[in-house]
Write a protein that holds these residues in place. Structure first.
Motif, short mmCIF file in Angstrom:
data_model
loop_
_atom_site.label_atom_id
_atom_site.label_comp_id
_atom_site.label_asym_id
_atom_site.label_seq_id
_atom_site.Cartn_x
_atom_site.Cartn_y
_atom_site.Cartn_z
N CYS A 35 1.01 -1.18 -0.15
CA CYS A 35 0.01 0.00 0.03
C CYS A 35 1.00 1.35 -0.05
O CYS A 35 0.42 2.53 -0.37
N THR A 36 2.12 0.98 0.40
CA THR A 36 3.09 2.39 0.45
C THR A 36 4.22 2.31 -0.50
O THR A 36 4.90 3.32 -0.89
N GLU A 76 -7.40 8.92 1.27
CA GLU A 76 -5.98 8.85 0.80
C GLU A 76 -5.66 10.09 -0.06
O GLU A 76 -4.14 10.23 -0.54
N GLU A 129 0.81 6.74 1.26
CA GLU A 129 -0.14 5.27 1.48
C GLU A 129 -1.35 5.59 0.91
O GLU A 129 -2.02 6.46 0.87
N HIS A 130 -1.73 4.33 0.22
CA HIS A 130 -2.52 4.15 -0.70
C HIS A 130 -3.86 3.29 0.32
O HIS A 130 -3.44 2.37 0.72
N PHE A 131 -5.13 3.70 -0.09
CA PHE A 131 -6.23 2.95 0.37
C PHE A 131 -7.22 2.15 -0.55
O PHE A 131 -7.93 1.40 -0.30
N GLN A 159 -12.43 5.74 1.77
CA GLN A 159 -10.78 5.49 1.61
C GLN A 159 -10.22 6.38 0.31
O GLN A 159 -9.12 6.71 0.67
N TRP A 160 -10.86 6.71 -0.62
CA TRP A 160 -10.44 7.56 -1.72
C TRP A 160 -10.35 9.05 -1.20
O TRP A 160 -9.39 9.76 -1.13
N THR A 218 -3.31 11.07 2.54
CA THR A 218 -2.28 9.80 3.24
C THR A 218 -1.20 9.83 2.05
O THR A 218 0.25 9.60 2.18
N ILE A 219 -1.70 9.80 0.84
CA ILE A 219 -0.62 9.84 -0.50
C ILE A 219 0.30 11.13 -0.27
O ILE A 219 1.35 10.85 -0.38
#
Length: 211
Positions: A120-121, A163, A172-174, A159-160, A166-167
């Motif tokens: 995910c990362t 992220e 980090e991707h969800f 989640q979108w 977080t990206i």
């Protein structure tokens, strides 16, 4: 998409910063989200095991006693904790600092490759999965556990949105899913299971013997 040095450096900075508190943070999520994942990996891993992105070594207690374990991790701070954990467990583990996207190991060197909660990362997961295949013996197994895009649209939408932050902050991707990349790399899928409204996936695959 090929990873840029800046993307890899951003992930490294994030893991270096979070290393001291990582075990405490992940403990909560393991109870409510990833329960049983490490045991699932440990009961399937065998032989010469390579753990890619070994982190703080939380999988180490679950590997077979007769296995030979090698770990690689981008973050020296995370790897230092893994080294202490291996010593506390009395396990002889060979640890390396390095990049999952360019593994510093020869072809066909391992019977099992494990990667848990890390694709995910990794900036270029397809490259990492390809490298994992390269270092596996023919017939060797790949074991993955990660969080992925939910099968339920409201959760996937959340989640979108998450992220988007977080990206940018930690890479980090969800909403990624690794299974299509595993298939595209030419592995044979042995097991694939989605849990927790489809947000967690466990994948066991094999490198074809005639590859």
């Amino acid at each position: 998409m090929t990873a840029t040095p800046n993307e890899t450096a951003k992930v490294l900075r994030a893991w270096e910063k979070s290393a001291p508190s990582y075990d405490k943070q992940i403990a909560f999520f393991e109870k409510v989200w990833f329960g049983g994942a490490r045991q699932w990996l440990g009961t399937r891993a065998q032989g010469r095991i390579l753990e890619v992105a070994i982190g703080t070594g939380l999988n180490l207690p679950h590997y077979p006693a007769d296995a030979t374990i090698t770990g690689i991790e981008l973050s020296p701070a995370m790897l230092a904790i893994a080294e202490r954990r291996a010593a506390d467990l009395g396990r002889d583990v060979e640890l390396h600092t390095g990049d999952a996207q360019a593994l510093p190991f020869p072809d066909e060197a391992f019977d099992t490759v494990v990667c848990a909660l890390s694709l995910c990362t990794i900036p270029d997961p397809a490259a990492a999965i390809g490298e994992m295949k390269r270092v596996l013996v023919p017939g060797g197994q790949l074991l993955l556990v990660d969080h992925i895009a939910s099968t339920w649209p409201p959760i996937r939408a959340a989640q979108w949105l998450l992220e988007r932050l977080t990206i940018r902050a930690a890479g980090e991707h969800f909403t990624r899913r690794q299974l299509p990349l595993v298939r595209a790399a030419g592995y044979d899928i042995v097991e694939a299971e989605r849990l927790k409204a489809g947000t967690v996936e466990r994948v066991a695959a094999r490198k074809p013997r005639n590859d």
